[in-house]
Scaffold this motif. Structure first.
Motif, PDB file in Angstrom:
ATOM      1  N   SER A   1       0.802  -1.227   0.000  1.00 42.20           N
ATOM      2  CA  SER A   1       0.000   0.000   0.000  1.00 42.20           C
ATOM      3  C   SER A   1       0.836   1.279   0.000  1.00 42.20           C
ATOM      4  O   SER A   1       0.537   2.228  -0.734  1.00 42.20           O
ATOM      5  CB  SER A   1      -0.962   0.003   1.185  1.00 42.20           C
ATOM      6  N   SER A   2       1.889   1.327   0.795  1.00 44.66           N
ATOM      7  CA  SER A   2       2.691   2.549   0.893  1.00 44.66           C
ATOM      8  C   SER A   2       3.560   2.783  -0.339  1.00 44.66           C
ATOM      9  O   SER A   2       4.128   3.865  -0.511  1.00 44.66           O
ATOM     10  CB  SER A   2       3.573   2.511   2.141  1.00 44.66           C
ATOM     11  N   HIS A   3       3.657   1.768  -1.204  1.00 42.50           N
ATOM     12  CA  HIS A   3       4.503   1.876  -2.397  1.00 42.50           C
ATOM     13  C   HIS A   3       3.695   2.104  -3.673  1.00 42.50           C
ATOM     14  O   HIS A   3       4.265   2.157  -4.765  1.00 42.50           O
ATOM     15  CB  HIS A   3       5.349   0.614  -2.554  1.00 42.50           C
ATOM     16  N   MET A   4       2.369   2.236  -3.541  1.00 44.32           N
ATOM     17  CA  MET A   4       1.527   2.454  -4.710  1.00 44.32           C
ATOM     18  C   MET A   4       1.300   3.952  -4.924  1.00 44.32           C
ATOM     19  O   MET A   4       1.229   4.723  -3.965  1.00 44.32           O
ATOM     20  CB  MET A   4       0.172   1.753  -4.524  1.00 44.32           C
ATOM     21  N   ALA A   5       1.181   4.356  -6.187  1.00 43.13           N
ATOM     22  CA  ALA A   5       0.890   5.758  -6.506  1.00 43.13           C
ATOM     23  C   ALA A   5      -0.468   6.144  -5.933  1.00 43.13           C
ATOM     24  O   ALA A   5      -1.417   5.352  -5.969  1.00 43.13           O
ATOM     25  CB  ALA A   5       0.905   5.969  -8.009  1.00 43.13           C
TER      26      ALA A   5
ATOM     27  N   LEU B   1       1.196   2.716 -11.593  1.00 41.62           N
ATOM     28  CA  LEU B   1       0.759   2.232 -10.291  1.00 41.62           C
ATOM     29  C   LEU B   1       1.931   2.182  -9.304  1.00 41.62           C
ATOM     30  O   LEU B   1       1.747   2.401  -8.113  1.00 41.62           O
ATOM     31  CB  LEU B   1       0.131   0.842 -10.415  1.00 41.62           C
ATOM     32  N   HIS B   2       3.114   1.871  -9.824  1.00 39.81           N
ATOM     33  CA  HIS B   2       4.325   1.821  -8.989  1.00 39.81           C
ATOM     34  C   HIS B   2       5.540   2.035  -9.883  1.00 39.81           C
ATOM     35  O   HIS B   2       5.594   1.529 -11.003  1.00 39.81           O
ATOM     36  CB  HIS B   2       4.442   0.466  -8.289  1.00 39.81           C
ATOM     37  N   ALA B   3       6.516   2.759  -9.370  1.00 51.16           N
ATOM     38  CA  ALA B   3       7.800   2.904 -10.072  1.00 51.16           C
ATOM     39  C   ALA B   3       8.908   3.026  -9.040  1.00 51.16           C
ATOM     40  O   ALA B   3       8.832   3.849  -8.126  1.00 51.16           O
ATOM     41  CB  ALA B   3       7.793   4.128 -10.986  1.00 51.16           C
ATOM     42  N   SER B   4       9.910   2.186  -9.186  1.00 51.81           N
ATOM     43  CA  SER B   4      11.100   2.255  -8.336  1.00 51.81           C
ATOM     44  C   SER B   4      12.299   1.872  -9.197  1.00 51.81           C
ATOM     45  O   SER B   4      12.171   1.640 -10.395  1.00 51.81           O
ATOM     46  CB  SER B   4      10.952   1.323  -7.123  1.00 51.81           C
ATOM     47  N   ILE B   5      13.475   1.793  -8.594  1.00 52.60           N
ATOM     48  CA  ILE B   5      14.686   1.511  -9.344  1.00 52.60           C
ATOM     49  C   ILE B   5      14.665   0.107  -9.953  1.00 52.60           C
ATOM     50  O   ILE B   5      15.210  -0.122 -11.030  1.00 52.60           O
ATOM     51  CB  ILE B   5      15.931   1.673  -8.448  1.00 52.60           C
ATOM     52  N   THR B   6      14.005  -0.836  -9.277  1.00 47.64           N
ATOM     53  CA  THR B   6      14.049  -2.226  -9.732  1.00 47.64           C
ATOM     54  C   THR B   6      12.711  -2.777 -10.214  1.00 47.64           C
ATOM     55  O   THR B   6      12.659  -3.917 -10.680  1.00 47.64           O
ATOM     56  CB  THR B   6      14.567  -3.146  -8.605  1.00 47.64           C
ATOM     57  N   GLU B   7      11.628  -2.006 -10.116  1.00 47.42           N
ATOM     58  CA  GLU B   7      10.321  -2.502 -10.545  1.00 47.42           C
ATOM     59  C   GLU B   7       9.447  -1.355 -11.058  1.00 47.42           C
ATOM     60  O   GLU B   7       9.572  -0.226 -10.594  1.00 47.42           O
ATOM     61  CB  GLU B   7       9.558  -3.164  -9.388  1.00 47.42           C
ATOM     62  N   TYR B   8       8.575  -1.672 -12.004  1.00 46.48           N
ATOM     63  CA  TYR B   8       7.463  -0.770 -12.282  1.00 46.48           C
ATOM     64  C   TYR B   8       6.219  -1.585 -12.596  1.00 46.48           C
ATOM     65  O   TYR B   8       6.292  -2.719 -13.068  1.00 46.48           O
ATOM     66  CB  TYR B   8       7.771   0.258 -13.371  1.00 46.48           C
TER      67      TYR B   8
ATOM     68  N   ILE C   1      11.677   8.391  -6.448  1.00 45.82           N
ATOM     69  CA  ILE C   1      12.274   9.078  -5.292  1.00 45.82           C
ATOM     70  C   ILE C   1      11.470   8.773  -4.032  1.00 45.82           C
ATOM     71  O   ILE C   1      12.040   8.503  -2.965  1.00 45.82           O
ATOM     72  CB  ILE C   1      12.363  10.584  -5.545  1.00 45.82           C
ATOM     73  N   GLY C   2      10.137   8.806  -4.160  1.00 45.72           N
ATOM     74  CA  GLY C   2       9.294   8.499  -3.008  1.00 45.72           C
ATOM     75  C   GLY C   2       9.552   7.108  -2.467  1.00 45.72           C
ATOM     76  O   GLY C   2       9.603   6.910  -1.240  1.00 45.72           O
ATOM     77  N   ASN C   3       9.731   6.145  -3.346  1.00 44.60           N
ATOM     78  CA  ASN C   3      10.006   4.782  -2.889  1.00 44.60           C
ATOM     79  C   ASN C   3      11.406   4.641  -2.309  1.00 44.60           C
ATOM     80  O   ASN C   3      11.619   3.904  -1.340  1.00 44.60           O
ATOM     81  CB  ASN C   3       9.789   3.801  -4.046  1.00 44.60           C
ATOM     82  N   LEU C   4      12.371   5.374  -2.870  1.00 43.53           N
ATOM     83  CA  LEU C   4      13.718   5.364  -2.289  1.00 43.53           C
ATOM     84  C   LEU C   4      13.695   5.894  -0.856  1.00 43.53           C
ATOM     85  O   LEU C   4      14.379   5.368   0.030  1.00 43.53           O
ATOM     86  CB  LEU C   4      14.668   6.207  -3.149  1.00 43.53           C
ATOM     87  N   LEU C   5      12.899   6.933  -0.637  1.00 40.79           N
ATOM     88  CA  LEU C   5      12.793   7.505   0.719  1.00 40.79           C
ATOM     89  C   LEU C   5      12.162   6.522   1.703  1.00 40.79           C
ATOM     90  O   LEU C   5      12.361   6.623   2.913  1.00 40.79           O
ATOM     91  CB  LEU C   5      11.988   8.808   0.682  1.00 40.79           C
ATOM     92  N   LEU C   6      11.400   5.571   1.161  1.00 37.13           N
ATOM     93  CA  LEU C   6      10.801   4.527   2.001  1.00 37.13           C
ATOM     94  C   LEU C   6      11.697   3.319   2.132  1.00 37.13           C
ATOM     95  O   LEU C   6      11.326   2.313   2.738  1.00 37.13           O
ATOM     96  CB  LEU C   6       9.439   4.102   1.421  1.00 37.13           C
ATOM     97  N   GLY C   7      12.889   3.396   1.526  1.00 35.89           N
ATOM     98  CA  GLY C   7      13.820   2.286   1.590  1.00 35.89           C
ATOM     99  C   GLY C   7      13.607   1.242   0.518  1.00 35.89           C
ATOM    100  O   GLY C   7      14.188   0.146   0.591  1.00 35.89           O
TER     101      GLY C   7
END
Length: 213
Positions: free
Chosen positions: A66-70, A90-97, A205-211
Motif C-alpha cells: 500500500s505505501s509503495h503504490m501511486a 501504479l508503482h515505479a522504483s529503481i528495480t520494478e514498475y 524518489i518516493g520509494n527510495l525515501l521509504l527504503g
C-alpha cells in the motif's frame, strides 16, 4: 588514470553486488499479479474500467504494497518503439514498475531490448507478437501473460482495443531512454515528456525515501 581505474573498479563491484541481489529488492510477486489479473477479469468480464479498479483496490489494500503504490491515477500517452498508447503508473522504483497500458484504437511497434523482464498481463483485447524466423504469431488473450525475457526483443501489435497490466523487474532507469526516445526525436510532445519524467521520478524518489530500491 589510476583514480579512474579505482572508480571503475568500485562501480563494477557495486553493480555486481546489486545484480546478484536483485531479487531481494522486489516487492511484487509474478504469480500473485497473474492471479490478480485473472480474478479481476473473472469478476468484471469486458468492463476494463472495473477490472482496473479491482486491481488497484487489491494492491492498495495489501499491507506490504500500500505505501509503495501511486496515490493518484494520471493517464498520459506513451510513444515507444513506434507504438502509441495510454498509460498510468501504479508503482515505479529503481528495480520494478507496474503500469496499466493500452489503447482503444490499436497500435504496433518494437518491444525494445531491456534491462528488465517484462510481464504483460492481458486484461482486454489481444496482443500479437512476432520473433524473426517464426511463421506464426504469438497470440495473447485476456488472462494470458506475455513474458518478454530480459535482453530479448520482438515485434508486437495490439490490433484493436487492448489493455494490460504491465510489470517489469530488473534495472528500470535504463528503460527510460527507450520510453522517452520517440517523444524527443519524433513526436516532440513536451507536455507528455514532462508528465512521464515527473511522475516516474516522483514515484522512484518516493520509494527510495521509504527504503525501496
Amino acid at each position: 588514470m589510476k583514480l579512474i581505474a579505482i572508480i571503475g573498479a568500485v562501480l563494477a563491484s557495486l553493480y555486481y553486488l546489486l545484480e546478484k541481489n536483485l531479487d531481494s529488492f522486489y516487492i511484487f510477486d509474478t504469480d500473485h499479479l497473474h492471479g490478480l489479473a485473472k480474478r479481476a477479469i473473472a469478476a468484471h468480464g469486458n468492463d476494463t474500467r472495473a477490472i482496473v479498479n479491482y486491481i488497484k483496490a487489491e494492491l492498495s489494500g495489501t499491507a506490504k504494497l500500500s505505501s509503495h503504490m501511486a496515490n493518484d491515477e494520471v493517464w498520459f500517452f506513451n510513444n515507444a518503439g513506434g507504438a502509441m498508447g495510454g498509460m498510468t503508473i501504479l508503482h515505479a522504483s529503481i528495480t520494478e514498475y507496474l503500469i496499466i497500458f493500452g489503447t482503444t484504437v490499436g497500435t504496433e511497434g518494437h518491444t525494445g531490448r531491456h534491462t528488465a523482464d517484462d510481464y504483460f498481463h492481458i486484461l482486454s483485447g489481444e496482443q500479437w507478437a512476432y520473433v524473426p524466423g517464426e511463421f506464426e504469431a504469438e497470440v495473447y488473450r485476456p488472462g494470458d501473460v506475455h513474458h518478454l525475457h530480459r535482453g530479448d526483443v520482438k515485434q508486437y501489435r495490439m490490433p484493436d482495443n487492448c489493455f494490460a497490466l504491465e510489470y517489469a523487474r530488473g534495472w528500470i532507469p535504463p528503460m527510460m531512454f527507450f520510453g522517452l526516445a520517440d517523444g524527443i526525436s519524433s513526436t516532440l510532445d513536451i507536455p507528455t515528456l514532462w508528465t512521464t519524467a515527473y511522475i516516474t521520478g516522483r514515484e522512484m524518489i518516493g520509494n527510495l525515501l521509504l527504503g525501496k530500491f
